[in-house]
Scaffold this motif. Sequence first.
Motif, mmCIF file in Angstrom:
data_model
loop_
_atom_site.group_PDB
_atom_site.id
_atom_site.type_symbol
_atom_site.label_atom_id
_atom_site.label_comp_id
_atom_site.label_asym_id
_atom_site.label_seq_id
_atom_site.Cartn_x
_atom_site.Cartn_y
_atom_site.Cartn_z
ATOM 1 N N ARG A 147 -6.123 56.729 59.000
ATOM 2 C CA ARG A 147 -6.092 56.390 57.574
ATOM 3 C C ARG A 147 -4.935 57.059 56.831
ATOM 4 O O ARG A 147 -4.762 56.834 55.636
ATOM 5 C CB ARG A 147 -7.408 56.801 56.909
ATOM 6 N N GLY A 148 -4.220 57.932 57.528
ATOM 7 C CA GLY A 148 -3.079 58.599 56.903
ATOM 8 C C GLY A 148 -3.424 59.838 56.112
ATOM 9 O O GLY A 148 -2.617 60.326 55.333
ATOM 10 N N GLN A 149 -4.616 60.360 56.288
ATOM 11 C CA GLN A 149 -5.029 61.577 55.586
ATOM 12 C C GLN A 149 -4.734 62.776 56.497
ATOM 13 O O GLN A 149 -5.583 63.249 57.244
ATOM 14 C CB GLN A 149 -6.503 61.493 55.221
ATOM 15 N N ILE A 150 -3.510 63.255 56.403
ATOM 16 C CA ILE A 150 -2.999 64.271 57.306
ATOM 17 C C ILE A 150 -3.770 65.590 57.176
ATOM 18 O O ILE A 150 -4.095 66.224 58.185
ATOM 19 C CB ILE A 150 -1.486 64.498 57.053
ATOM 20 N N TYR A 151 -4.060 66.013 55.935
ATOM 21 C CA TYR A 151 -4.754 67.284 55.737
ATOM 22 C C TYR A 151 -6.116 67.279 56.435
ATOM 23 O O TYR A 151 -6.456 68.209 57.158
ATOM 24 C CB TYR A 151 -4.920 67.580 54.239
ATOM 25 N N GLU A 152 -6.899 66.232 56.215
ATOM 26 C CA GLU A 152 -8.230 66.142 56.842
ATOM 27 C C GLU A 152 -8.118 66.029 58.355
ATOM 28 O O GLU A 152 -8.950 66.563 59.084
ATOM 29 C CB GLU A 152 -9.012 64.964 56.263
ATOM 30 N N ALA A 153 -7.102 65.329 58.832
ATOM 31 C CA ALA A 153 -6.900 65.208 60.280
ATOM 32 C C ALA A 153 -6.607 66.578 60.886
ATOM 33 O O ALA A 153 -7.167 66.936 61.924
ATOM 34 C CB ALA A 153 -5.766 64.233 60.582
ATOM 35 N N ARG A 154 -5.734 67.359 60.229
ATOM 36 C CA ARG A 154 -5.423 68.708 60.727
ATOM 37 C C ARG A 154 -6.648 69.606 60.669
ATOM 38 O O ARG A 154 -6.903 70.385 61.591
ATOM 39 C CB ARG A 154 -4.306 69.328 59.891
ATOM 40 N N LYS A 155 -7.390 69.525 59.580
ATOM 41 C CA LYS A 155 -8.592 70.359 59.424
ATOM 42 C C LYS A 155 -9.578 70.078 60.547
ATOM 43 O O LYS A 155 -10.107 71.004 61.170
ATOM 44 C CB LYS A 155 -9.235 70.097 58.061
ATOM 45 N N ASN A 156 -9.834 68.814 60.843
ATOM 46 C CA ASN A 156 -10.766 68.467 61.909
ATOM 47 C C ASN A 156 -10.205 68.794 63.283
ATOM 48 O O ASN A 156 -10.953 69.110 64.209
ATOM 49 C CB ASN A 156 -11.160 66.992 61.811
ATOM 50 N N SER A 157 -8.902 68.759 63.421
ATOM 51 C CA SER A 157 -8.280 69.168 64.680
ATOM 52 C C SER A 157 -8.490 70.665 64.916
ATOM 53 O O SER A 157 -8.784 71.093 66.038
ATOM 54 C CB SER A 157 -6.787 68.838 64.652
ATOM 55 N N VAL A 158 -8.359 71.442 63.854
ATOM 56 C CA VAL A 158 -8.613 72.892 63.961
ATOM 57 C C VAL A 158 -10.073 73.145 64.325
ATOM 58 O O VAL A 158 -10.378 73.979 65.186
ATOM 59 C CB VAL A 158 -8.231 73.610 62.646
ATOM 60 N N ILE A 159 -10.979 72.427 63.705
ATOM 61 C CA ILE A 159 -12.412 72.572 64.023
ATOM 62 C C ILE A 159 -12.656 72.219 65.479
ATOM 63 O O ILE A 159 -13.391 72.919 66.185
ATOM 64 C CB ILE A 159 -13.267 71.701 63.078
#
Length: 167
Positions: A147-159
């Motif tokens: 969806r192009g939501q980079i911040y949320e993608a990075r946050k979930n990647s960290v999780i």
Amino acid sequence: MTRLIKYEFYKLFCKRSILVVLILFSVMNLFKINSEFHSYSYLADGNDSRSWNSVYWQLYEDYRGEITAEKINHLLSIYQPLADATADMTASTAKDNPDMMTGNIYSDRNLLEKYYVEPMEYFYHYRTYALQVAERAKENAAVYKERGQIYEARKNSVIYHLYSGRA
């Protein structure tokens, strides 16, 4: 501007009388916290051989360390008869039963459940819980990236990286 704020802070709170009152109330608060702990703690009921504190530490010697099938089976062999006997809430409430560790069947069940059965079950299944969280975070990261939501993608990647491989 910051000098003005500092000046006003010192003017209001750094008087000797205010500092004395703050220290006095802080000490009173520490005493109150300590008394609340002792009045509501399950393990602060004394040190006689049938108190929760004594029974807890006796059982701790048997169940400390790595969780093994032998420890689980031994704990359940003690806990399950107590849980079955108290399931319909009609067991005796006598506090001097010589067959019970604490003198009361409900007290024994509650002690084992609160401090041994539930924590051991959680720790035993922790790997599964962590894997579920990691997989969900991986799925979320893919969706957010799509969806192009980079911040949320990075946050979930960290999780995902935090929870994957936990045991």
